[in-house]
Write an enzyme that holds these catalytic residues in place. Structure first.
Site, mmCIF file in Angstrom:
data_model
loop_
_atom_site.group_PDB
_atom_site.id
_atom_site.type_symbol
_atom_site.label_atom_id
_atom_site.label_comp_id
_atom_site.label_asym_id
_atom_site.label_seq_id
_atom_site.Cartn_x
_atom_site.Cartn_y
_atom_site.Cartn_z
ATOM 1 N N LYS A 1 0.885 -1.290 0.017
ATOM 2 C CA LYS A 1 -0.174 -0.040 -0.055
ATOM 3 C C LYS A 1 0.732 1.374 -0.031
ATOM 4 O O LYS A 1 0.504 2.074 -0.698
ATOM 5 C CB LYS A 1 -0.907 0.115 1.282
ATOM 6 C CG LYS A 1 -2.202 -0.722 0.833
ATOM 7 C CD LYS A 1 -1.917 -2.285 0.481
ATOM 8 C CE LYS A 1 -2.604 -2.840 -0.064
ATOM 9 N NZ LYS A 1 -2.420 -4.424 -0.010
ATOM 10 N N ARG B 1 -0.680 -18.510 -2.082
ATOM 11 C CA ARG B 1 0.061 -18.708 -1.144
ATOM 12 C C ARG B 1 -0.259 -20.101 -0.502
ATOM 13 O O ARG B 1 -1.528 -20.597 -0.795
ATOM 14 C CB ARG B 1 -0.063 -17.676 -0.061
ATOM 15 C CG ARG B 1 0.129 -16.086 -0.692
ATOM 16 C CD ARG B 1 0.104 -15.262 0.296
ATOM 17 N NE ARG B 1 0.724 -15.312 1.504
ATOM 18 C CZ ARG B 1 2.196 -14.873 1.505
ATOM 19 N NH1 ARG B 1 2.720 -14.515 0.449
ATOM 20 N NH2 ARG B 1 2.783 -14.988 2.638
ATOM 21 N N ALA C 1 -5.509 -10.091 6.496
ATOM 22 C CA ALA C 1 -4.986 -9.494 7.918
ATOM 23 C C ALA C 1 -5.805 -9.659 8.811
ATOM 24 O O ALA C 1 -5.852 -10.079 10.161
ATOM 25 C CB ALA C 1 -3.983 -8.610 7.622
ATOM 26 N N HIS D 1 -23.453 15.429 2.403
ATOM 27 C CA HIS D 1 -23.076 15.782 1.010
ATOM 28 C C HIS D 1 -22.101 17.024 0.985
ATOM 29 O O HIS D 1 -22.246 17.915 1.915
ATOM 30 C CB HIS D 1 -24.507 16.404 0.468
ATOM 31 C CG HIS D 1 -24.255 16.969 -0.890
ATOM 32 N ND1 HIS D 1 -24.074 16.016 -2.013
ATOM 33 C CD2 HIS D 1 -24.041 17.976 -1.372
ATOM 34 C CE1 HIS D 1 -24.028 16.814 -3.166
ATOM 35 N NE2 HIS D 1 -23.901 17.998 -2.499
HETATM 36 P P1 FAD Z 1 1.808 -13.948 8.841
HETATM 37 O O1 FAD Z 1 1.578 -12.532 8.788
HETATM 38 O O2 FAD Z 1 2.188 -14.825 7.553
HETATM 39 O O3 FAD Z 1 2.680 -14.254 10.024
HETATM 40 C C1 FAD Z 1 3.287 -15.452 10.124
HETATM 41 C C2 FAD Z 1 4.654 -15.225 10.923
HETATM 42 O O4 FAD Z 1 5.307 -16.534 11.715
HETATM 43 C C3 FAD Z 1 5.674 -14.735 10.290
HETATM 44 O O5 FAD Z 1 6.309 -13.594 11.100
HETATM 45 C C4 FAD Z 1 6.725 -16.117 10.409
HETATM 46 O O6 FAD Z 1 8.125 -15.426 10.152
HETATM 47 C C5 FAD Z 1 6.364 -16.395 11.671
HETATM 48 N N1 FAD Z 1 6.779 -17.935 11.861
HETATM 49 C C6 FAD Z 1 6.381 -18.984 10.980
HETATM 50 N N2 FAD Z 1 6.859 -19.956 11.155
HETATM 51 C C7 FAD Z 1 7.484 -19.887 12.388
HETATM 52 C C8 FAD Z 1 8.165 -20.808 13.302
HETATM 53 N N3 FAD Z 1 8.230 -21.949 13.076
HETATM 54 N N4 FAD Z 1 8.568 -20.234 14.545
HETATM 55 C C9 FAD Z 1 8.609 -18.823 14.781
HETATM 56 N N5 FAD Z 1 7.739 -18.039 13.799
HETATM 57 C C10 FAD Z 1 7.403 -18.454 12.696
HETATM 58 N N6 FAD Z 1 -4.357 -8.893 3.575
HETATM 59 C C11 FAD Z 1 -5.092 -8.182 3.884
HETATM 60 O O7 FAD Z 1 -6.205 -8.128 4.674
HETATM 61 N N7 FAD Z 1 -5.042 -6.576 3.229
HETATM 62 C C12 FAD Z 1 -4.085 -6.351 2.248
HETATM 63 O O8 FAD Z 1 -4.132 -5.527 1.667
HETATM 64 C C13 FAD Z 1 -3.171 -7.509 2.001
HETATM 65 N N8 FAD Z 1 -2.166 -7.352 1.202
HETATM 66 C C14 FAD Z 1 -1.366 -8.298 1.034
HETATM 67 C C15 FAD Z 1 -0.286 -8.144 -0.153
HETATM 68 C C16 FAD Z 1 0.668 -9.120 -0.268
HETATM 69 C C17 FAD Z 1 1.618 -8.827 -1.519
HETATM 70 C C18 FAD Z 1 0.531 -10.479 0.573
HETATM 71 C C19 FAD Z 1 1.585 -11.457 0.283
HETATM 72 C C20 FAD Z 1 -0.362 -10.630 1.441
HETATM 73 C C21 FAD Z 1 -1.423 -9.472 1.646
HETATM 74 N N9 FAD Z 1 -2.386 -9.783 2.580
HETATM 75 C C22 FAD Z 1 -3.284 -8.641 2.937
HETATM 76 C C23 FAD Z 1 -2.410 -11.144 3.254
HETATM 77 C C24 FAD Z 1 -2.040 -10.938 4.642
HETATM 78 O O9 FAD Z 1 -0.718 -10.326 4.798
HETATM 79 C C25 FAD Z 1 -2.083 -12.095 5.543
HETATM 80 O O10 FAD Z 1 -3.406 -12.782 5.268
HETATM 81 C C26 FAD Z 1 -1.594 -12.028 6.956
HETATM 82 O O11 FAD Z 1 -0.513 -11.465 7.175
HETATM 83 C C27 FAD Z 1 -1.714 -13.516 7.663
HETATM 84 O O12 FAD Z 1 -1.293 -13.068 8.946
HETATM 85 P P2 FAD Z 1 -0.927 -14.438 9.765
HETATM 86 O O13 FAD Z 1 -0.627 -13.814 11.207
HETATM 87 O O14 FAD Z 1 -1.653 -15.262 9.749
HETATM 88 O O15 FAD Z 1 0.431 -14.833 9.154
#
Ligand code: FAD
Length: 467
Positions: free
Chosen positions: A52, A273, A321, A446
């Site tokens: 963004k 993904r 997210a 408006h």
């Molecule tokens: P993640 O954010 O993937 O975090 C997981 C964390 O766990 C990471 O930091 C990783 O290093 C850590 N981890 C993994 N395995 C281990 C381990 N064994 N030990 C310790 N740490 C570990 N979503 C939106 O809602 N709006 C958006 O605009 C948007 N834009 C996006 C743009 C792009 C290019 C991408 C790729 C994704 C986008 N998303 C967006 C999706 C969003 O980023 C994800 O849905 C969100 O980050 C998921 O959150 P999470 O906490 O499940 O996992």
């Protein structure tokens, strides 16, 4: 003696860190384990926030180029990509600092290293220096997120054949770029690079862009992308990408069966993904996964292993997210015995920040009909909204899908200026089970873009004012 916690969370993305804050707010002793150098996950470092920030630069450039029409002479504007990248990083760093602060504020213990379940509430954490630590927790929340996945025929080299991770640090603006996949990630990168001057081709296997959105929205977005001179190839089967002297050659087959060959400087694979479930010790548990590897959870985010929860992209829920954060809050509340309400998947909003933006909540027209609703639809164009004319953004529309019997709003779909911000009204509306009559009776200020939502409700009721 191993350190012991009420809750240990594996992964610090928007799922994990939000769960940690909520658990901390309840006074639960909480640890968060993160393998990366900084907290924040994909969203902060490789997803929502950096994309963004670049989209803002791209859109600002687009606006500045058209500034003369609004009475501002800026001469000829150029993009300083290096400065744009610095801005992006500054935003990421600021937010990462914010997450660090929130961990301290909520007394969450941050443990850096790769975490792995050992069973019976134990987690092994291997630090970057190889040191191993074992902690114990009464409850564990898995929030390891997702990583880029691609097609077997694509070898991402991060030089010319890129993923959504590596394209973020591209040192130059490509002269030409082929994007494979017209989902949210693909269309956003297509918009960024198109607006800063790349020649962009967007390839999609399915017949429409943003295939999960309402069909009318997909059609309008395609029209607008084509108008901006993006080559949008839907119903097109990708065949191969190979390196050439100057970049890449992409081969595909059109819907008419004809071979398409595109030469470009760069290629972006934006086809999906996959959840991160490997190497985290799931084999010592009874945690069930679906055929794609995603963890299945009950409405309280509990896995099939007692006292182990899963949230965010690692689960079968939408990879978003805000969904991950809502799941994190819910899991923490369940652990604290607060009897939280389950998430209604139909009310998880979708937002795509391409140009023009697309946003939706609730059922598409097709899905509403499939669910057996007697559907009525009201659509209102931004071209008839005064505020949109002021910024010369009278493109797209608001579409409200509602139920004839009770007049309940089932879905709201927007394509147009600031659609992602406008969506909040619709989210509240659906949460409160609003009707089109209530939306129509709500006085909207408006001139605002939100008048399009009001008028779309009025269209449904058969008496719009401005068309
Ligand atoms: P993640 O954010 O993937 O975090 C997981 C964390 O766990 C990471 O930091 C990783 O290093 C850590 N981890 C993994 N395995 C281990 C381990 N064994 N030990 C310790 N740490 C570990 N979503 C939106 O809602 N709006 C958006 O605009 C948007 N834009 C996006 C743009 C792009 C290019 C991408 C790729 C994704 C986008 N998303 C967006 C999706 C969003 O980023 C994800 O849905 C969100 O980050 C998921 O959150 P999470 O906490 O499940 O996992």
């Amino acid at each position: 003696m191993a350190d012991s916690f009420d809750v240990a969370i594996l992964g610090s993305g928007p799922g994990g860190y939000v769960a940690a804050i909520r658990a901390g707010q309840f006074g639960l002793t909480t640890a968060i384990i993160e393998k990366d150098a900084r907290l924040g996950g994909t969203c902060l470092h490789r997803g929502c926030i950096p994309t963004k920030a670049l989209l803002y630069t791209a859109e600002l450039f687009h606006r500045v180029q058209n500034a003369a029409a609004f009475g501002i002479d800026v001469g000829s504007a150029v993009v300083d990509w290096n400065a744009a990248q610095k801005h992006k990083q500054k935003v990421v760093d600021k937010n990462a600092g914010g997450v660090d602060f929130l961990m301290k504020k909520n007394k969450v213990t941050v443990i850096k290293g790769f975490g792995k379940l050992l069973g019976k509430g134990k987690i092994e954490i291997k630090g970057a220096d190889g040191a191993v630590k074992i902690i114990e927790a009464k409850n564990i929340i898995l929030a390891t997120g997702s990583v880029v996945s691609t097609l077997p025929s694509i070898s991402i080299d991060n030089e010319r054949i890129l993923s959504s991770d590596s394209i973020l640090t591209l040192p130059v603006i490509p002269k030409s770029l082929v994007v494979l996949g017209a989902g949210a990630v693909g269309t956003e990168f297509a918009s960024i690079f198109n607006q800063v001057g790349s020649k962009v081709t967007l390839i999609e296997f399915l017949p429409r862009v943003l295939p999960l959105e309402d069909e009318d929205v997909s059609a309008e977005l395609k029209k607008q992308l084509v108008r901006q001179k993006i080559d949008v190839l839907t119903s097109t089967t990708f065949e191969s990408v190979t390196r050439t002297k100057g970049g890449v050659q992409v081969k595909a087959k059109g819907s008419d069966g004809k071979e398409i060959i595109i030469e470009a400087e760069y290629f972006l694979s934006a086809v999906g993904r996959k959840p991160v479930t490997e190497g985290i010790g799931l084999e010592v548990t009874n945690i069930k996964r679906n055929p794609k590897g995603a963890i299945t959870v009950d409405p309280m985010m509990r896995t099939t292993e007692p006292n182990v929860y899963a949230i965010g992209d690692i689960t079968t829920y939408p990879m978003l997210a805000h969904c991950a954060s809502a799941m994190g809050t819910l899991a923490a509340e369940d652990i604290a015995g607060k009897n939280p309400r389950p998430i209604n998947i139909d009310r998880v909003p979708n937002a795509t920040y391409c140009y023009p933006e697309v946003a939706s909540v609730g059922l598409t027209e097709k899905r509403a009909r499939e669910r057996g609703f007697d559907v009525k639809v009201g659509t209102f164009p931004f071209s008839a909204v005064g505020k949109a004319a002021i910024s010369d953004e009278g493109i797209g529309f608001v579409k409200i899908v509602s139920d004839k019997k009770y007049d309940e709003v089932l879905g709201v779909h927007l394509v147009g200026p600031h659609a992602t911000e406008l969506l909040a009204e619709a989210c509240v509306g659906l949460q409160l089970e609003t009707t089109t009559e209530e939306l129509g009776r709500t006085i909207h200020a408006h001139p605002t873009l939100s008048e399009a939502i009001h008028e779309a409700a009025e269209v449904t009721l058969g008496h719009p004012i401005h068309i």
